[in-house]
Design a protein around this motif. Structure first.
Motif, PDB file in Angstrom:
ATOM      1  N   GLU A   1     -26.997 -14.354  -5.140  1.00 28.76           N
ATOM      2  CA  GLU A   1     -26.161 -15.546  -5.316  1.00 28.76           C
ATOM      3  C   GLU A   1     -24.731 -15.194  -5.708  1.00 28.76           C
ATOM      4  O   GLU A   1     -23.808 -15.959  -5.484  1.00 28.76           O
ATOM      5  N   VAL A   2     -24.597 -14.041  -6.376  1.00 28.50           N
ATOM      6  CA  VAL A   2     -23.317 -13.734  -7.003  1.00 28.50           C
ATOM      7  C   VAL A   2     -22.317 -13.180  -5.992  1.00 28.50           C
ATOM      8  O   VAL A   2     -22.537 -12.137  -5.390  1.00 28.50           O
ATOM      9  N   HIS A   3     -21.245 -13.881  -5.837  1.00 25.44           N
ATOM     10  CA  HIS A   3     -20.200 -13.443  -4.928  1.00 25.44           C
ATOM     11  C   HIS A   3     -19.250 -12.533  -5.708  1.00 25.44           C
ATOM     12  O   HIS A   3     -18.444 -13.008  -6.505  1.00 25.44           O
ATOM     13  N   VAL A   4     -19.358 -11.241  -5.511  1.00 23.83           N
ATOM     14  CA  VAL A   4     -18.636 -10.300  -6.366  1.00 23.83           C
ATOM     15  C   VAL A   4     -17.268  -9.920  -5.790  1.00 23.83           C
ATOM     16  O   VAL A   4     -16.292  -9.810  -6.520  1.00 23.83           O
ATOM     17  N   LEU A   5     -17.205  -9.715  -4.482  1.00 23.58           N
ATOM     18  CA  LEU A   5     -15.913  -9.401  -3.865  1.00 23.58           C
ATOM     19  C   LEU A   5     -15.560 -10.515  -2.896  1.00 23.58           C
ATOM     20  O   LEU A   5     -16.393 -10.937  -2.089  1.00 23.58           O
ATOM     21  N   LYS A   6     -14.317 -10.973  -2.990  1.00 25.01           N
ATOM     22  CA  LYS A   6     -13.941 -12.138  -2.195  1.00 25.01           C
ATOM     23  C   LYS A   6     -12.768 -11.826  -1.282  1.00 25.01           C
ATOM     24  O   LYS A   6     -11.641 -11.657  -1.766  1.00 25.01           O
ATOM     25  N   ASP A   7     -13.024 -11.692  -0.019  1.00 24.97           N
ATOM     26  CA  ASP A   7     -11.947 -11.539   0.984  1.00 24.97           C
ATOM     27  C   ASP A   7     -10.945 -10.469   0.617  1.00 24.97           C
ATOM     28  O   ASP A   7      -9.743 -10.733   0.498  1.00 24.97           O
ATOM     29  N   ILE A   8     -11.421  -9.278   0.466  1.00 25.16           N
ATOM     30  CA  ILE A   8     -10.519  -8.186   0.091  1.00 25.16           C
ATOM     31  C   ILE A   8      -9.835  -7.650   1.353  1.00 25.16           C
ATOM     32  O   ILE A   8     -10.494  -7.279   2.325  1.00 25.16           O
ATOM     33  N   ASN A   9      -8.524  -7.602   1.312  1.00 25.67           N
ATOM     34  CA  ASN A   9      -7.733  -6.994   2.388  1.00 25.67           C
ATOM     35  C   ASN A   9      -6.830  -5.962   1.759  1.00 25.67           C
ATOM     36  O   ASN A   9      -6.120  -6.249   0.803  1.00 25.67           O
ATOM     37  N   LEU A  10      -6.873  -4.754   2.282  1.00 30.30           N
ATOM     38  CA  LEU A  10      -6.054  -3.708   1.673  1.00 30.30           C
ATOM     39  C   LEU A  10      -5.824  -2.606   2.684  1.00 30.30           C
ATOM     40  O   LEU A  10      -6.711  -2.267   3.469  1.00 30.30           O
ATOM     41  N   GLU A  11      -4.600  -2.098   2.665  1.00 25.58           N
ATOM     42  CA  GLU A  11      -4.296  -0.994   3.551  1.00 25.58           C
ATOM     43  C   GLU A  11      -3.810   0.161   2.696  1.00 25.58           C
ATOM     44  O   GLU A  11      -2.912  -0.014   1.872  1.00 25.58           O
ATOM     45  N   VAL A  12      -4.419   1.302   2.835  1.00 22.93           N
ATOM     46  CA  VAL A  12      -4.016   2.470   2.049  1.00 22.93           C
ATOM     47  C   VAL A  12      -3.426   3.487   3.012  1.00 22.93           C
ATOM     48  O   VAL A  12      -4.062   3.863   3.999  1.00 22.93           O
ATOM     49  N   ALA A  13      -2.212   3.920   2.697  1.00 28.11           N
ATOM     50  CA  ALA A  13      -1.547   4.864   3.594  1.00 28.11           C
ATOM     51  C   ALA A  13      -2.041   6.278   3.335  1.00 28.11           C
ATOM     52  O   ALA A  13      -2.643   6.559   2.303  1.00 28.11           O
ATOM     53  N   ASP A  14      -1.785   7.136   4.291  1.00 21.31           N
ATOM     54  CA  ASP A  14      -2.128   8.545   4.143  1.00 21.31           C
ATOM     55  C   ASP A  14      -1.451   9.116   2.907  1.00 21.31           C
ATOM     56  O   ASP A  14      -0.290   8.820   2.635  1.00 21.31           O
ATOM     57  N   ARG A  15      -2.146   9.953   2.182  1.00 16.87           N
ATOM     58  CA  ARG A  15      -1.625  10.654   1.014  1.00 16.87           C
ATOM     59  C   ARG A  15      -1.253   9.724  -0.131  1.00 16.87           C
ATOM     60  O   ARG A  15      -0.647  10.149  -1.093  1.00 16.87           O
ATOM     61  N   GLU A  16      -1.671   8.489  -0.026  1.00 17.38           N
ATOM     62  CA  GLU A  16      -1.296   7.562  -1.069  1.00 17.38           C
ATOM     63  C   GLU A  16      -2.292   7.648  -2.222  1.00 17.38           C
ATOM     64  O   GLU A  16      -3.468   7.971  -2.024  1.00 17.38           O
ATOM     65  N   PHE A  17      -1.818   7.378  -3.452  1.00 10.32           N
ATOM     66  CA  PHE A  17      -2.673   7.343  -4.628  1.00 10.32           C
ATOM     67  C   PHE A  17      -2.745   5.893  -5.089  1.00 10.32           C
ATOM     68  O   PHE A  17      -1.767   5.332  -5.550  1.00 10.32           O
ATOM     69  N   ILE A  18      -3.927   5.311  -4.914  1.00  9.71           N
ATOM     70  CA  ILE A  18      -4.102   3.899  -5.235  1.00  9.71           C
ATOM     71  C   ILE A  18      -4.959   3.788  -6.485  1.00  9.71           C
ATOM     72  O   ILE A  18      -5.985   4.463  -6.607  1.00  9.71           O
ATOM     73  N   VAL A  19      -4.562   2.953  -7.432  1.00  5.17           N
ATOM     74  CA  VAL A  19      -5.380   2.738  -8.620  1.00  5.17           C
ATOM     75  C   VAL A  19      -5.838   1.287  -8.652  1.00  5.17           C
ATOM     76  O   VAL A  19      -5.047   0.385  -8.429  1.00  5.17           O
ATOM     77  N   PHE A  20      -7.157   1.111  -8.900  1.00  4.19           N
ATOM     78  CA  PHE A  20      -7.684  -0.234  -9.101  1.00  4.19           C
ATOM     79  C   PHE A  20      -7.751  -0.504 -10.591  1.00  4.19           C
ATOM     80  O   PHE A  20      -8.334   0.285 -11.335  1.00  4.19           O
TER      81      PHE A  20
END
Ligand SMILES: Nc1ncnc2c1ncn2[C@@H]1O[C@H](COP(=O)(O)OP(=O)(O)OP(=O)(O)O)[C@@H](O)[C@H]1O
Ligand SMILES: Nc1ncnc2c1ncn2[C@@H]1O[C@H](COP(=O)(O)OP(=O)(O)OP(=O)(O)O)[C@@H](O)[C@H]1O
Ligand SMILES: [Mg+2]
Ligand SMILES: [Mg+2]
Lengths: 395, 332, 303, 279, 332
Positions: free
Chosen positions: B15-34
């Motif tokens: 029932e639990v909707h945990v992630l909602k319509d996630i759109n994300l683009e990560v470039a090469d060599r990029e450091f992404i923090v959540f």
């Protein structure tokens, strides 16, 4: 190509006798047939055998319990009909009766031996206390009283823990004198007598008096306890079955004697339980029926009778041919056949076919009576009621 | 090139909707923090990327390849777990080698890669030890080593430093930054820690309740948050929010970072010092204003304010942010 | 990972399920089925629930059944009352962190558990034997000879004696399980208690015991299942007739006697199966009561 | 040490209690062992005395050892026990892994199904089992016994092992998945080594009934070549036996192997059981 | 009055000598914080004070009473554990009441004290809940509540906040400070966290390897450390240590706190920026000097330095510290 025959048996005590004496004798005379004796523990024998027969893995030769257990196997098609076996002529009808259909038409096991009940006593103890071998009940109890008074010996070695001891060595040992052996037994089967009759209650009355002469804590005394008590020389009298002879010979270092169950009054006719106990039959599914029959014929021969009776003194041959036995105790006991009337245990034929089981109930009643938790009359009444509940002629 | 592309990713547990319509683009060599509050779905998103959970809907593309239905091992990723998840019965070498052996790599290649990784992480003396015989920091490095040897295109880290103590955490943080520079791979990193997020990230993704609130460089988020949530979430001590009533638009909220407040007798806000935190390098004042709001002031260096003292606070209007009642940023 | 291939689940389950089904469930099911038949003139006859009607309706059968069931409950009761508390106490003592020789004690106490019933039955019969005299002479040595009685031979005491022998044999199992549970209580909680002044027995009653309740629950249900399936010890010590006078007869011996027969009594697989079915129902009911009524209400703590 | 916390009286009482129970636990075993080395008379006259020059006797052991091929019986028992344990552990662990690791429809039901076996005595299925073995031609082979013991041991094994396996860290298994390990490799290379203590626990619990069983050897494999030690020595424990020298010696001999097997597994057992999973 | 007096306390575990000649006096109502590297003996010392471990030698006096041989419950102390150590089977009320009940307190008194503590800690709505139903921060407060109701003379805390997340930790820290002010009891507090130590302590005790290195107020230790260890241990980022050679006495080490360095083209130290950490409120530069030493510079606010940039650093001589080769402070 040798044929190997396998024998199912509960007589694991006899393993070495079969291996060392009986089988070599047979194999020497019958080249091409090998025999294996594979006993299991007596308590499990029936269950194990039935399972194996049902699944078709049982041995070629089946050692037969007397009466219903084997009859059921025959009726179930597990045992072959041996009526036409040549050696059968060597056995009397009485000898065969334990392994026949009720109408006597078919015999399915070759009788091997019977066992006789009576009392074995410590000769040294009797001599020490100046006791004569009793022949009447009065003498018997006088002797017991004397031993008890003296205190050196436990008067009688018997326990009630295992139950069957009380019934087999007690009730069925002394009973035939009261119910007049076969007469009483057959009357009961025909429904002409009742377990509440004096003849069937009186043995309980005697048993009720035994309690006082048994060792301390006899309630928890097991069968081996009793044997040990006697063979170690701590008890004077042992209500016995003749099968004890070989074991006692090996273990007791005093002289033993035996007397048959004392009668009520001097000069009365005596009766003994000479119980057809063991026989051997043919597994109907045996692939080696031919060889097995050869073996069974040999078992029915005088040669086997002599071999077996001497190897296992106390297992008395049922063969019509006379057997010479060396053992003095065995000679003494078998000699009772000449002076007394033989009968078999009262409950074995027909009467233990239903529920409640008369044999089991008898064990129970014997123990209760000895312990004094049930009166002889009440025991008789209870047994009669149980029997009547399923046995037509007694209803 | 894009190292990772998430398109309309949704994830429900029953029932639990945990992630909602996630759109994300990560470039090469990029450091992404959540970053985001506990339970907002950071780990779940990472696990969807790794393939440890299947997205309920949406598409995951790694290095241009749709991997939505690809098992984890084939996605060209490595993952470092918060608990390290080292194989306790294998030594350090075995831990690093297991994946490669499974993939049927050449013995020589395996040895070479392990040697290189061990060198890079200063693990050479420990290759024959088992995890139980290593300190927390060393275990951490083994976990990273195990990730490195697979030469993945994308590294995933789920709070890799949270089990380390303060000093070690600081040191390892710097190591990870260097690693990123040296390896030239893309990295996605989940953390609770402000400092880690600010210092490591090329871009920070702020999650809240299964939605992306804002994506941007650390300074962009710090200085120009899209909403009150992001503004309050980043920065320690966190931003002061004042009922803007007397100072700005009615109903709006005024956000001022503690370091943009200064003490001045004639300041716009008058109050008394409720608590002073002296950290050596800087000093935080908790000031209770006349309006019974608590305002945190961060002063550089050591200062002599005392609890109970009446002070005035001033701030640079240009450096304040305004939010509407729903928390949306009001831009001038 | 709902969308990927799941063959491995099947592969993991298959060997166990196959062997178990073929060698255990199928034969058992086949046998229990016999409860609905009886032996007629021409082989097996379907009789529906008639065997059960006999078992519960005929006073001879039902008398034996209720006797066995009652004895079984007493047997179980003694285990719950003696075995489990002793096991818990031993575990509590053993779990003391600085106790010396703990491993030695633990092994020694576990040794009876690994002995076969034949040995246990035989050894205790010897020790309690009035003839052989170990128990009487030991009681004599402490001047309590008068307390001795042939316990195994008396109707009043035989079942209790056997239950205690069984307790002796199996006390190692609850001990080990409780020991494990006690060790998993974090030291800090006990220390917090110590600072609160809760030490020794107070700590046991107020902190440890409530925390190991779930383990005690598991042990109780294992004891229940074990006891209602018990057979061997009684059989080894008292024989299939469970003497004296059926005073030690429990469902297991009753079933054995009926199913396989005994002495002159022939085996009756049909009535035997009916008894087995009844036993199965009783055990299943007990397990269900535990699962649904007790376990769901019991809190399990994660430390 | 620990003066403020620990009362020496308590520790004395603890030792007293444990020693008492240890004595109670070991006494019957000691009585059997001691008496097995005595002459028959001495066994009865002074059951509690240690054997001395007069009463020392090995006659019981001699009787026992000449009765059958005890070495062969021992070997059969060993094979049956070890191979059955191997299958119980392997199959049980595999099933437990499936039940604890994967969410699939019928998971709970399957768990219940596998637990049914502990609620009915397997003995009553004897005839059907024997039938099965006859049809498959396995009667009088050790395989018949191995199969029965495997089936009989599975329910408890699955129950205990799945409890333990739930405790193996998910991260660890996921790390394996990311490392490219197949589900089988994860099971064999990661999970199995980690639940070794639990396996020892299961082994000890199963070993005892297998080693000591008399019933199935009697029915499924009574042949001389496949006799087990327990079956071989039952000759002395039958109903008509008074040869207590032999009985006591046979019993002593039967205690030893299980004792050794237990010692082999026990360190793991303690570790397994104290890692707190049978809760 | 002295709340606690430790005299020559030693503690060994078998061979391992963990506490070495500890002498310490804690005044009434004082807030003492123990800091030191992992394994230095902080927890052990706390446990010796609590009576959970016996000192091998030495004397522990609490409120003038020698308690060296007194069991924990009779020492007049309360302790809050890192893991909270709540009784999982009791609800919040039960957790707080258990000790009092055991001591045979009057029902009324118990209820009263619990009510007071619950009020103080805002736990009233949760009194009937069990620990498993509480959040981390609430559990923490229950643990404190359980300590409070006993009305001890001395509170002991062993890293009570280390299981909380950053935001909660900050809030609870402030609560503990208030609690200390309200209760007027002495407190001893073990922590790994710089900020906690600096903000909470009246005096900080720095331990190293079982010995007390220095005792003093936070600012005293920060500004005037007795040795290099203490200087380096306090402060984040930690103090820079430069071979003093070119700048001071030969063989000596010069310590400069990162915030006392400033960027100036003509600075005494020349180097290039190796790494920039932008934290929003301030900026850390890692600069590699000509002498190949790494120096951390902490700048307030946001700055535009880039990696690779050549910069000069200057510092105020008056604010540097010197240490000899053994790390002992060289005072001018
Ligand atoms: N297997 C699962 N079944 C059901 N719900 C789950 C499952 N895994 C996670 N959740 C729920 O999904 C939400 C997000 O969880 P997730 O672990 O991604 O949070 P998080 O952001 O990583 O939090 P934290 O910072 O505490 O690690 C939570 O509410 C959690 O309860
Ligand atoms: N019961 C024990 N037996 C043996 N050594 C111990 C025991 N308890 C602690 N030690 C040792 O004493 C030393 C000090 O431990 P302590 O727990 O006091 O450190 P700490 O300063 O609290 O560390 P941390 O910050 O990691 O909690 C450590 O080296 C530890 O290994
Ligand atoms: Mg997470
Ligand atoms: Mg500590």
């Amino acid at each position: 190509q040798d044929v190997t025959l396998t024998i199912e048996s509960w007589r694991n005590d006899d393993l070495s006798i079969w291996q060392d004496q009986i089988i070599p004798a047979f194999e020497a005379a019958n080249p091409g047939i090998k025999v294996q004796f594979t006993p299991s523990a007596p308590a499990e024998y029936n269950a194990v055998l039935n399972s194996k027969l049902d699944a078709g893995t049982a041995g070629d030769l089946i050692t037969c319990r007397p009466f219903d257990a084997s009859l059921a196997l025959y009726d179930g098609g597990k045992l072959a009909d041996l009526s036409d076996l040549a050696a059968m002529v060597n056995f009397s009808d009485v000898a065969k009766s334990a392994w026949q259909t009720d109408d006597g038409a078919h015999t399915f096991c070759v009788p091997m031996a019977s066992v006789i009940h009576g009392f074995i006593y410590n000769k040294n103890a009797f001599a020490e206390l100046g006791i004569e071998v009793p022949t009447t009940e009065a003498e018997f109890f006088a002797a017991l009283d004397k031993i008890k008074e003296d205190g050196t010996y436990i008067p009688m070695a018997m326990g009630t823990n295992d139950q069957w001891e009380a019934a087999t060595m007690g009730y069925n040992n002394i009973g035939p004198n009261y119910w007049k052996g076969e007469d009483g037994r057959l009357a009961l089967i025909k429904g002409e007598a009742s377990l509440t009759d004096e003849a069937w209650v009186a043995p309980y009355r005697q048993l009720a008096k035994w309690g006082a002469y048994l060792g301390d804590g006899y309630e928890a005394q097991t069968y081996p306890d009793s044997q040990n008590l006697f063979t170690l020389g701590r008890a004077a009298i042992y209500p016995a079955g003749s099968w004890e002879i070989s074991g006692f010979n090996a273990q007791a270092d005093f002289e033993m004697g035996a007397f048959n169950p004392p009668v009520a009054n001097a000069g009365d006719e005596c009766y003994i339980s000479d119980h057809t106990d063991i026989a051997i039959g043919l597994n109907a599914a045996s692939p080696n029926a031919e060889a097995a029959r050869t073996f069974l014929n040999w078992v029915g021969s005088a040669e086997f009778a002599s071999l077996y009776a001497n190897a296992l003194p106390g297992f008395f041959s049922l063969n019509s041919a006379p057997v010479a036995m060396q053992d003095p105790l065995a000679q003494e006991i078998v000699s009772w056949r000449d002076k007394c009337h033989s009968t078999i245990r009262s409950t074995y034929q027909i009467l233990s076919r239903g529920t409640p089981n008369l044999e089991t109930e008898t064990w129970n009643a014997s123990v209760n009576v000895i312990k004094g938790t049930e009166t002889p009359e009440a025991a008789g009444a209870r047994l009669q009621e149980g029997l009547a509940s399923w046995y037509e002629p007694q209803k | 090139m894009t190292a990772l592309l998430l398109e309309n990713v949704n994830k429900s547990f029953g029932e639990v909707h945990v992630l909602k319509d996630i759109n994300l683009e990560v470039a090469d060599r990029e450091f992404i923090v959540f970053v985001g509050p506990s339970g907002c779905g950071k780990s779940t998103l990472l696990r969807v990327i790794a393939g440890l959970e299947d997205a309920t809907s949406g598409r995951v593309t790694i290095n241009g390849r749709d991997v939505t239905r690809t098992p984890p091992a084939k996605r060209g990723i490595s993952m470092v777990f918060q608990s390290y998840a080292l194989y306790p019965h294998l030594d350090v070498e075995g831990n690093m080698a297991l994946g490669l052996r499974q993939a049927g790599e050449d013995r020589g290649v395996i040895a070479e890669r392990i040697a290189a990784a061990a060198k890079m992480l200063s693990l050479e003396p420990y290759l024959k030890r088992r995890p139980a015989e290593l300190s927390g920091g060393q275990r951490q490095r083994v976990a990273i080593g195990r990730a490195i040897v697979r030469k993945p295109d994308l590294f995933l880290f789920d709070e890799p430093l949270s089990n380390l103590d303060a000093a070690l955490r600081m040191a390892t943080r710097v190591e990870i930054a260097q690693l990123h520079r040296n390896l030239g791979a893309s990295m996605i990193y989940v953390t609770h820690d402000q400092t880690e997020a600010m210092t490591l990230a090329d871009r920070i993704v702020v999650l809240r309740d299964g939605r992306i609130e804002q994506v941007g460089s650390p300074m962009a988020l710090y200085n120009d948050p899209a909403n009150q949530f992001v503004a309050g979430f980043l920065g320690a001590p966190s931003m002061n929010f004042l009922a803007a009533g007397p100072l700005g638009a009615p109903g709006a909220v005024l956000g001022v970072r503690p370091e943009y407040l200064s003490v001045s007798a004639t300041g716009a806000i008058q109050g008394r010092v409720a608590h002073v935190e002296r950290l050596g390098g800087d000093t935080n004042l908790l000031v209770t204003t006349r309006a019974e709001e608590t305002v945190t002031v961060r002063l550089f260096g050591q200062h002599d304010h005392r609890v109970g003292e009446e002070i005035g606070l001033d701030f640079d209007r240009a450096r304040t942010l305004s939010f509407d009642a729903e928390g949306k940023r009001l831009r001038a | 990972m709902a969308t990927r291939s799941r063959t491995h689940v099947v592969v993991f389950l298959a060997p166990a399920v196959l062997v178990y089904t073929a060698v255990m469930i199928w034969p058992l099911f086949n046998t229990l089925r016999l409860a609905l038949y009886t032996a007629g003139e021409e082989g097996r006859v379907f009789v529906g629930l008639a065997n059960f009607a006999t078992l519960f309706g005929d006073p001879r059968w039902s008398g034996a059944f209720w006797n066995a069931l009652g004895n079984n409950f007493w047997f179980f009761f003694i285990h719950m009352l003696v075995q489990n508390p002793i096991g818990i106490v031993l575990a509590a003592i053993l779990s003391h962190p600085r106790l010396r020789f703990a491993a030695l004690y633990r092994s020694a106490i576990f040794i009876p558990t690994i002995l076969s019933f034949v040995i246990v039955g035989f050894a205790w019969k010897l020790i309690l034997s009035p003839i052989w005299g170990i128990a009487p002479s030991m009681l004599d040595a402490v001047g309590l000879k008068s307390l001795f009685a042939p316990w195994l031979g008396r109707e009043g005491s035989a079942l209790t004696t056997l239950a205690l022998i069984s307790v002796w044999q199996f006390v190692g199992i609850p001990m080990m399980l409780i020991y494990a549970a006690l060790l998993s209580i974090p030291e800090e909680i006990l220390e917090a208690g110590e600072i609160d002044g809760i030490t020794g027995w107070a700590a046991f009653w107020r902190i440890k015991l409530p925390l190991i309740l779930p383990s005690i629950g598991i042990i109780s249900i294992l004891t229940f299942v074990g006891n209602f399936n018990a057979f061997d010890l009684i059989y080894a010590a008292q024989g299939a007739l469970a003497g004296p006078d059926f005073s030690t007869d429990i469902l297991g011996t009753f079933l054995y006697r009926t199913f396989f027969g005994f002495q002159l009594q022939l085996g009756d697989p049909h009535m035997g199966s009916a008894i087995a079915t009844a036993m199965f129902a009783i055990i299943l009911a007990g397990v269900c009561v535990y699962l649904f009524a007790i376990q769901t209400r019991m809190r399990r703590y994660q430390f | 040490m620990h003066k403020a916390r620990h009362n020496p009286l308590n520790s004395l009482a603890a030792h007293a209690a444990l020693l008492t129970w240890t004595a109670v636990a070991l006494f019957p075993v000691v009585v059997i062992l001691v008496n097995s080395f005595k002459t028959r008379k001495a066994i009865f006259r002074e059951p509690l005395a240690l054997p001395d020059a007069d009463s020392f006797s090995l006659v019981g052991y001699q009787t026992v050892l000449k009765q059958g091929d005890f070495f062969l019986y021992f070997q059969n028992s060993m094979i049956v026990t070890v191979v059955s344990l191997f299958f119980v552990l392997l199959f049980g662990a595999m099933a437990a892994f499936a039940l604890s690791e994967y969410r699939f429809r019928g998971n709970t039901l399957m768990g219940l199904y596998l637990a049914l076996g502990i609620m009915i005595p397997i003995r009553i299925g004897t005839v059907a089992i024997l039938d099965l073995m006859v049809q498959t031609g396995l009667v009088n082979t050790l395989w018949a016994l191995i199969l029965v013991y495997t089936a009989q041991g599975l329910p408890l094994a699955v129950f205990i092992l799945s409890e333990f396996m739930r405790q193996v860290s998910d991260d660890l298994k996921n790390a394996g998945r990311i490392d490219g390990l197949s589900e089988y490799t994860i099971f064999f290379r990661l999970v199995l080594p980690l639940v070794r203590p639990a396996m020892a626990t299961v082994a000890v619990f199963n070993m005892i009934p297998i080693w000591n069983d008399l019933w199935f050897p009697l029915i499924l494999a009574p042949g001389e070549a496949t006799k087990t030690l327990t079956l071989g020595s039952q000759v002395f424990i039958g109903q008509f036996v008074t040869d207590w020298n032999a009985v006591l010696s046979a019993l002593s001999l039967a205690i030893l192997p299980v004792l050794i097997l237990y010692v082999v597994f026990s360190r793991q057992l303690i570790r397994g059981i104290t890692s707190g999973a049978v809760k």
